[in-house]
Each structure stands twice: as C-alpha cells, then as structure tokens.
Write a protein that holds these residues in place. Structure first.
Motif, PDB file in Angstrom:
ATOM      1  N   SER A  30       0.818  -1.213   0.000  1.00  0.00           N
ATOM      2  CA  SER A  30       0.000   0.000   0.000  1.00  0.00           C
ATOM      3  C   SER A  30       0.851   1.263   0.000  1.00  0.00           C
ATOM      4  CB  SER A  30      -0.959  -0.010   1.188  1.00  0.00           C
ATOM      5  OG  SER A  30      -0.277  -0.279   2.360  1.00  0.00           O
ATOM      6  N   VAL A  31       1.969   1.238   0.717  1.00  0.00           N
ATOM      7  CA  VAL A  31       2.792   2.451   0.778  1.00  0.00           C
ATOM      8  C   VAL A  31       3.587   2.630  -0.520  1.00  0.00           C
ATOM      9  CG1 VAL A  31       4.617   3.645   2.026  1.00  0.00           C
ATOM     10  CG2 VAL A  31       2.937   2.316   3.271  1.00  0.00           C
ATOM     11  N   ALA A  32       4.073   1.494  -1.063  1.00  0.00           N
ATOM     12  CA  ALA A  32       4.899   1.573  -2.271  1.00  0.00           C
ATOM     13  C   ALA A  32       4.118   2.205  -3.416  1.00  0.00           C
ATOM     14  CB  ALA A  32       5.398   0.189  -2.665  1.00  0.00           C
ATOM     15  N   ALA A  33       2.794   1.961  -3.472  1.00  0.00           N
ATOM     16  CA  ALA A  33       1.990   2.526  -4.552  1.00  0.00           C
ATOM     17  C   ALA A  33       2.107   4.046  -4.561  1.00  0.00           C
ATOM     18  CB  ALA A  33       0.529   2.109  -4.379  1.00  0.00           C
ATOM     19  N   ILE A  34       2.017   4.652  -3.374  1.00  0.00           N
ATOM     20  CA  ILE A  34       2.092   6.112  -3.297  1.00  0.00           C
ATOM     21  C   ILE A  34       3.492   6.606  -3.640  1.00  0.00           C
ATOM     22  CG2 ILE A  34       1.911   8.072  -1.740  1.00  0.00           C
ATOM     23  CD1 ILE A  34      -0.256   6.750  -0.334  1.00  0.00           C
ATOM     24  N   VAL A  35       4.488   5.941  -3.048  1.00  0.00           N
ATOM     25  CA  VAL A  35       5.863   6.377  -3.290  1.00  0.00           C
ATOM     26  C   VAL A  35       6.199   6.244  -4.778  1.00  0.00           C
ATOM     27  CG1 VAL A  35       8.280   5.938  -2.752  1.00  0.00           C
ATOM     28  CG2 VAL A  35       6.573   5.771  -0.967  1.00  0.00           C
ATOM     29  N   PHE A  36       5.744   5.153  -5.389  1.00  0.00           N
ATOM     30  CA  PHE A  36       5.978   4.954  -6.819  1.00  0.00           C
ATOM     31  C   PHE A  36       5.383   6.099  -7.622  1.00  0.00           C
ATOM     32  CE2 PHE A  36       4.053   3.605 -10.808  1.00  0.00           C
ATOM     33  CZ  PHE A  36       5.165   3.222 -11.528  1.00  0.00           C
ATOM     34  N   ARG A  37       4.131   6.438  -7.323  1.00  0.00           N
ATOM     35  CA  ARG A  37       3.462   7.497  -8.091  1.00  0.00           C
ATOM     36  C   ARG A  37       4.181   8.833  -7.959  1.00  0.00           C
ATOM     37  NH1 ARG A  37      -2.820   7.287  -8.765  1.00  0.00           N
ATOM     38  NH2 ARG A  37      -2.800   5.412 -10.014  1.00  0.00           N
ATOM     39  N   GLN A  38       4.587   9.136  -6.724  1.00  0.00           N
ATOM     40  CA  GLN A  38       5.301  10.401  -6.499  1.00  0.00           C
ATOM     41  C   GLN A  38       6.609  10.419  -7.281  1.00  0.00           C
ATOM     42  OE1 GLN A  38       4.321  12.913  -4.686  1.00  0.00           O
ATOM     43  NE2 GLN A  38       2.805  12.174  -3.222  1.00  0.00           N
ATOM     44  N   THR A  39       7.368   9.312  -7.156  1.00  0.00           N
ATOM     45  CA  THR A  39       8.675   9.257  -7.816  1.00  0.00           C
ATOM     46  C   THR A  39       8.504   9.347  -9.326  1.00  0.00           C
ATOM     47  OG1 THR A  39       9.265   7.707  -6.081  1.00  0.00           O
ATOM     48  CG2 THR A  39      10.848   8.011  -7.839  1.00  0.00           C
ATOM     49  N   ARG A  40       7.497   8.638  -9.846  1.00  0.00           N
ATOM     50  CA  ARG A  40       7.275   8.629 -11.283  1.00  0.00           C
ATOM     51  C   ARG A  40       6.934  10.032 -11.782  1.00  0.00           C
ATOM     52  NH1 ARG A  40       2.642   8.238 -14.320  1.00  0.00           N
ATOM     53  NH2 ARG A  40       2.969   7.493 -16.452  1.00  0.00           N
ATOM     54  N   ALA A  41       6.006  10.688 -11.075  1.00  0.00           N
ATOM     55  CA  ALA A  41       5.609  12.028 -11.491  1.00  0.00           C
ATOM     56  C   ALA A  41       6.793  12.989 -11.429  1.00  0.00           C
ATOM     57  CB  ALA A  41       4.473  12.535 -10.599  1.00  0.00           C
ATOM     58  N   ALA A  42       7.569  12.864 -10.357  1.00  0.00           N
ATOM     59  CA  ALA A  42       8.712  13.761 -10.198  1.00  0.00           C
ATOM     60  C   ALA A  42       9.736  13.511 -11.303  1.00  0.00           C
ATOM     61  CB  ALA A  42       9.339  13.551  -8.829  1.00  0.00           C
ATOM     62  N   THR A  43       9.977  12.239 -11.625  1.00  0.00           N
ATOM     63  CA  THR A  43      10.957  11.914 -12.658  1.00  0.00           C
ATOM     64  C   THR A  43      10.498  12.412 -14.020  1.00  0.00           C
ATOM     65  OG1 THR A  43      11.371   9.914 -11.408  1.00  0.00           O
ATOM     66  CG2 THR A  43      12.369  10.055 -13.562  1.00  0.00           C
ATOM     67  N   MET A  44       9.186  12.236 -14.297  1.00  0.00           N
ATOM     68  CA  MET A  44       8.655  12.684 -15.576  1.00  0.00           C
ATOM     69  C   MET A  44       8.841  14.174 -15.754  1.00  0.00           C
ATOM     70  SD  MET A  44       5.210  10.543 -16.178  1.00  0.00           S
ATOM     71  CE  MET A  44       4.406  11.792 -17.143  1.00  0.00           C
ATOM     72  N   SER A  45       8.697  14.904 -14.637  1.00  0.00           N
ATOM     73  CA  SER A  45       8.768  16.360 -14.757  1.00  0.00           C
ATOM     74  C   SER A  45      10.188  16.822 -15.078  1.00  0.00           C
ATOM     75  CB  SER A  45       8.251  17.031 -13.488  1.00  0.00           C
ATOM     76  OG  SER A  45       9.128  16.759 -12.432  1.00  0.00           O
ATOM     77  N   VAL A  46      11.216  16.016 -14.744  1.00  0.00           N
ATOM     78  CA  VAL A  46      12.581  16.464 -15.070  1.00  0.00           C
ATOM     79  C   VAL A  46      13.091  15.834 -16.366  1.00  0.00           C
ATOM     80  CG1 VAL A  46      13.158  16.809 -12.659  1.00  0.00           C
ATOM     81  CG2 VAL A  46      13.820  14.688 -13.764  1.00  0.00           C
ATOM     82  N   THR A  47      12.383  14.793 -16.864  1.00  0.00           N
ATOM     83  CA  THR A  47      12.914  14.066 -18.015  1.00  0.00           C
ATOM     84  C   THR A  47      13.180  14.990 -19.210  1.00  0.00           C
ATOM     85  OG1 THR A  47      11.906  11.999 -17.378  1.00  0.00           O
ATOM     86  CG2 THR A  47      12.373  12.275 -19.698  1.00  0.00           C
ATOM     87  N   HIS A  48      12.288  15.945 -19.438  1.00  0.00           N
ATOM     88  CA  HIS A  48      12.450  16.789 -20.614  1.00  0.00           C
ATOM     89  C   HIS A  48      13.060  18.148 -20.291  1.00  0.00           C
ATOM     90  CE1 HIS A  48      10.573  13.838 -23.078  1.00  0.00           C
ATOM     91  NE2 HIS A  48       9.551  13.755 -22.234  1.00  0.00           N
ATOM     92  N   ALA A  49      13.637  18.242 -19.075  1.00  0.00           N
ATOM     93  CA  ALA A  49      14.266  19.515 -18.713  1.00  0.00           C
ATOM     94  C   ALA A  49      15.507  19.733 -19.585  1.00  0.00           C
ATOM     95  CB  ALA A  49      14.645  19.498 -17.236  1.00  0.00           C
ATOM     96  N   ASP A  50      15.816  21.000 -19.866  1.00  0.00           N
ATOM     97  CA  ASP A  50      16.958  21.308 -20.721  1.00  0.00           C
ATOM     98  C   ASP A  50      18.257  20.742 -20.160  1.00  0.00           C
ATOM     99  OD1 ASP A  50      15.345  22.564 -22.452  1.00  0.00           O
ATOM    100  OD2 ASP A  50      15.703  24.586 -21.688  1.00  0.00           O
ATOM    101  N   TYR A  51      18.401  20.845 -18.830  1.00  0.00           N
ATOM    102  CA  TYR A  51      19.680  20.393 -18.270  1.00  0.00           C
ATOM    103  C   TYR A  51      19.892  18.901 -18.457  1.00  0.00           C
ATOM    104  CZ  TYR A  51      16.756  19.408 -14.173  1.00  0.00           C
ATOM    105  OH  TYR A  51      15.767  18.958 -13.341  1.00  0.00           O
ATOM    106  N   MET A  52      18.784  18.140 -18.536  1.00  0.00           N
ATOM    107  CA  MET A  52      18.927  16.694 -18.774  1.00  0.00           C
ATOM    108  C   MET A  52      19.424  16.447 -20.189  1.00  0.00           C
ATOM    109  SD  MET A  52      18.128  14.703 -16.214  1.00  0.00           S
ATOM    110  CE  MET A  52      17.749  13.182 -17.073  1.00  0.00           C
TER     111      MET A  52
END
Lengths: 284, 318
Positions: free
Chosen positions: B192-214
C-alpha cells in the motif's frame, strides 16, 4: 447517486470511452449501484436465514460463495451489504467535495488573507494521519459510523482543497474572468457560474479520489471494529467476522476483500476517464 | 548562521504544535463518556474510597489547567501513569511493544525503498513504455486496496494455502524467526505504501525528463551514471521529500492495520486494543508518541530538503 451521473454521460464517438477497461468499470459501477439501490428488496439470495447445521461451508449446495459462521449465504450478505458499504463513501464524497470546492474556490479566487488562513489550516490537517485521529476520537468519544463519516469529510477535504485551489489559480487571470469582473458580476456568481465549470475535470478527479479514500478508510475502520455496527453486512465488517473461518470457507473473507478492491479500482479508473474526457472537451 | 536560525524556528513551531496537541490529548480524558475518575477506574469496583483515591492521585479536584500542567509535567518525564487494563506503568507497557513495530517499519521501509523508488525512476524516465504501463497498473491496484485487504489475502495465500509463512504473532526473539514472522506483514504494508511512493517518484521523474539540463547533460556525453544520479535522481527527489510527511502518516495507519491483521504485538494493535477497552493513559501516551514522531520526520525532511537543494540555502542567506 454519483453513479447515475457516470452512466448518463453522453457517449460520443471516442476511442477512450470504449476502452475495455473503462467499459468494464462502468459495468461494475452499474452493478454495484443496482445492488446498493435494490439489494435490500430484490435480493435473489436470502441473506437472513440462518442454518446452524451448516456453518462456514465452502461453496456448493445452492450457496455460490458458501456460508458464514451462522450458516447464512455469503453472496446474499454481500449484496445486502452493498448499500451499507457504499452509502458512507458517497456521503463523504458529496460532503467533502462541497467543502473542498468552497474552500478551494475561496482561497484561489480571493487570495490574500483568506487564502493564507485557509491554506494554513489545510496544511495542518493534511499532515495528520486521518484514520488514526478517527480511531482515537471515535473510539474514545463515540459517534459510531456516522461520527467517522463526518470526521472523514473534514479530514479528507484538505487534499481536495489543494487540488481545486491550484486549478483556480490557473484560471484566475484568464480573460474570461476579467471580462466577468469588468461587467460587474458578483464574486459568488463569477465563482459558481464561470470558474466552477472550467475546473470541472479537477473537481471530478478530486471527488472520486475522496470516494476511494472514504471507501478504504471506512472499511478499515469497520475491520478494526469501529465503523459499521456488529452484525452489519458491511464488507469490512463481514471480512473481520469471517476472518477466523478462513480455513473453512475462505470466500467469507476473500470475497468482500475483492469487492472493496474492485469498487475502489473502478472509481479510480472512472475518475481518470471522466476528468480526461472533460478536459479534452475543454480543449476542443 | 541563517540555517541554524531557521532550524531553531522550526523547532519552536514543532514545540508549539506539540503543546496544542498535548492539550487535546489530555482533554480526551474529559471527552470520554463518563466522569474522569470512572474512566480511570475502568472495570475495578467503584467504591467511594477508590474514587476518592483516584481523584487524589490524578489531581482531579484541582482546576482543569492545573491538572493539565501536572499531566504535562509528568509526560515530559515520560510518565503517563498506569495502564487501566494491566496496572503497569504506561511507559513500560509501550516499551515492551515498541521494538516489534520498529522492526516491522524498518523492514517495510527497506522494501519500499528497494522496490518503489527504482521502479518509479524507470517508469518516469520512459513514460508510456511497457514497464511504465505495467507498473502504473500495479500501483493503481495498490492504491485502491486497503492494507487489511492485502494482508488478509496474503495471509490466506502464503500462510494457509502454501504454508510458507506463519499466520500469527511475532515469533520468538530469535532474529531469523522474527524476520520470518514479519515478512508477510511487512509485504502487506509495503504494497500500500509503495503505490504512493511509486506514483510520487514517477511524477517527479517525468517532470525532469524533458528539462533542458537533462538533454544538455546527455548531449555533452556525461556518463549515464552521472546523468541519472546527479541530475535525474537529485532533481526528482525534491517533490518526493516534500511528500514524505504525508507518506509517513499513511505508513503509520498501515502499520496499525497490518499489526491487527497478523496479530502482531506491536504498538499499533496496542492502540486498537486500548481504544476498545478505553484505556485512556495508554491512548494518551501513544497519541503523543505518534504526533511527536510525525513532527520529527517532517523536521528531518525540511533539513534534507535544504541539503539537497542549494537554491533554497542561497535563498535563505540572501
């Protein structure tokens, strides 16, 4: 009930709406809504007759999911309990949405001190473990199932308020709002007639999240012996009562468990589908 | 300098919150149905003498504020009186059960970190990929399934049908036996906890994936390990750290439920037991303990946030 709204959404030709997953969830919702509305009157399986000579039997003998410790039909009790299991979450969804729409609109639209006060309160409640607070208060002070429902409305509103406020902030300075203001419309009217329809995707998404959280929360409380009263066929309660007989008839506990998950999943999927559908409608 | 000033201010705020909370927690005694001396007497026979003794012992004849100060003073010294049920000191009763909860939590946290964070990073780095879709579906499932449901199903499948794990209790003090007993509960808590942590991490990662610095980092040929570690991991950890407070609250609730499912003698099942028997001193102590824990975790998160994000440190000095 909310479920009726869901089925009557016009199904224009759109691939997303006919995705098998969404369709399955609509079906589940319709069936559950029918059970909740009609179950107590039109139950094909008698949930009340006790048969003390065949307690905790596995499926068979005319009992599709077997019997519980008192020899009552599990399937019949599940159908009977749909209402008890869903009425609380629906009330929390409606009440919590009303609260978070009001607070979110006020915070996002007025800004300034109103926003500061509301958001400070929201942040305070947001970090609180809602269920633990309810366990302690309802357990100590009393109030039972409906006490828990009221507390859930208050404690689940902060999450929705946050979502709705940020949606309002995104709309706040768009030309249509400024146009309405320059026409001298009253603030409540701008919020209710102009802002609200434009943040509908967020409102729907947060309402269904609230429903899922309430379903999970209330059944957990029932499981801990604090929600629905003893003997109620509410799913969480049934699960607890049949847990001891897991080895004799696992379905007594597993079937309500599956139903809780299926109901929560359908609501989540439908929430995603409706809010993406609504926001696509906006873009067109 | 400013950082210490800032931390001191946060500490003061936490202290103030604890004072307010302790007031509410103390008032539980009066909110419970029945007169306070009856509540504290529990099931023992109520004679005028015993009632008078309880009134004297808990200073119930003094004004409310004075009672609170007596209680708060004792609480600061970790004395919460005696459990109504067992008559033992509350601190001892809780201390006995704390280790098993801490172990369960550590076990589950380890599992969450090992499972949820890497899969969230992978899924967020390639949104829409087969892995992403599969993992997102699993997390939707974990999100909608209450901890007790997962617990019951696991208990049935792995405990009763397959018989791989014990279904009851915390086992002996032997470490391996303890771990064996805690595996199913920890897994149920993790889902139950991993589901939330996964979603947060995924959303956070997606938001930086297309950043210029990446893009810039990979175009100038930096090794993958640097791109992932220094750029993606560090930047996407920020929103996750912010939500740790809420995750911890969720985690605590899950622990209470899971302990109940598997009949583990930890503080979670102790809380439920105390609520059912109206054991006010135990509830007060546990409520304060949990509140203090959540506030402390939030403070640690704030400090970690400062350590990870130099922009914030600069903003504070300026």
């Amino acid at each position: 009930m909310s479920t009726d709204v869901i089925v009557t959404v016009p199904s224009r030709r759109n691939r997303r709406w006919f995705s098998p997953l969404t369709l399955g969830c609509v079906l589940v919702t319709v069936v559950l809504a029918a059970c909740a509305l009609l179950g107590p009157w039109l139950n094909p399986f008698d949930p009340h007759t006790q048969d003390l000579l065949s307690p905790s039997r596995p499926p068979g003998d005319g009992h599709l999911l077997g019997t519980d410790a008192l020899g009552r039909d599990i399937l019949g009790r599940l159908i009977e309990g749909t209402q008890a299991a869903l009425v609380g979450p629906v009330v929390v969804m409606v009440g919590g949405s009303a609260l978070s729409i009001t607070l979110g609109l006020a915070a996002g639209y007025f800004g300034g001190r109103v926003e500061a006060v509301i958001m400070r309160l929201v942040d305070l409640l947001y970090a609180a473990p809602a269920l633990l607070v309810i366990i302690i208060f309802v357990g100590m002070v009393g109030g039972g199932y409906w006490g828990a429902v009221v507390m859930l409305i208050v404690l689940s509103a902060p999450a929705g308020t946050r979502m709705i406020r940020s949606a309002v902030l995104g709309q706040r300075h768009l030309p249509y709002v400024e146009a309405a203001e320059s026409l001298g419309m009253s603030k409540p009217r701008i919020m209710a007639v102009h802002l609200l329809p434009n943040i509908m995707p967020t409102v729907v998404a947060s309402a269904l999240l609230e429903f899922v959280a309430a379903l999970v929360g209330l059944s957990t409380l029932s499981f801990l012996g604090l929600g629905a009263p003893i003997g109620s066929p509410e799913w969480g309660r049934m699960l607890t009562e049949n847990r001891e007989f897991l080895e004799l008839n696992p379905w007594g506990a597993i079937a309500p468990a599956i139903l809780i998950v299926v109901a929560a999943l359908s609501a989540t999927v439908l929430g995603d589908a409706i809010s993406s559908r609504l926001s696509r409608g906006k873009a067109e | 300098m400013t950082m210490f000033y800032w931390i001191a201010r946060r500490l003061a705020a936490i202290g103030a919150t604890l004072v307010v909370l302790s007031f509410v927690v103390f008032a539980l005694l009066y909110l419970a149905p029945g007169r306070p001396e009856e509540v504290l007497l529990g099931t023992r026979p109520a004679t005028p003498e015993t009632l008078a003794a309880i009134r004297a012992k808990y200073h119930l004849d003094e004004p409310f504020l004075a009672q609170y100060l007596h209680w708060a003073g004792d609480a600061l010294r970790l004395q919460f009186g005696e459990s109504i049920q067992s008559g033992q000191a509350v601190t001892a009763v809780i201390g006995e059960r704390l280790p098993i909860t801490i172990m369960l939590a550590a076990y589950a946290v380890a599992l969450v970190v090992v499972v949820a964070v890497p899969s969230g990073l992978l899924a967020g780095a390639r949104p829409g990929s087969r892995f992403d879709r599969a993992a997102t579906m699993v997390s939707t499932f974990g999100f909608g399934a209450p901890a007790f449901v997962i617990g019951i199903v696991m208990l049935y499948v792995f405990g009763i049908v397959l018989g791989w794990f014990p279904v009851y209790g915390g086992g002996s003090d032997d470490l391996l036996d303890r771990l064996h007993h805690l595996t199913l509960p920890a897994l149920a808590l993790t889902v139950s906890v991993a589901a939330i942590v996964f979603r947060q991490t995924r959303a956070a990662t997606m938001s930086v994936t297309h950043a210029d610095y990446m893009t810039f980092a990979s175009t100038r040929g930096l090794p993958r390990r640097l791109v992932w570690g220094r750029y993606r991991l560090r930047n996407s950890s920020l929103p996750v750290i912010t939500s740790v407070g809420a995750i911890v609250a969720f985690f605590l609730t899950g622990a209470v439920v899971v302990e109940q499912v598997f009949s583990l003698p930890g503080i979670g099942s102790q809380l439920v037991g105390a609520v059912n028997t109206k054991d006010v001193p135990v509830i007060q102590a546990l409520a304060l303990l949990m509140a203090a824990f959540i506030l402390l975790i939030n403070l640690i998160c704030d400090v970690v946030y400062l350590l990870v994000d130099p922009r914030l440190r600069k903003a504070m000095v300026a």
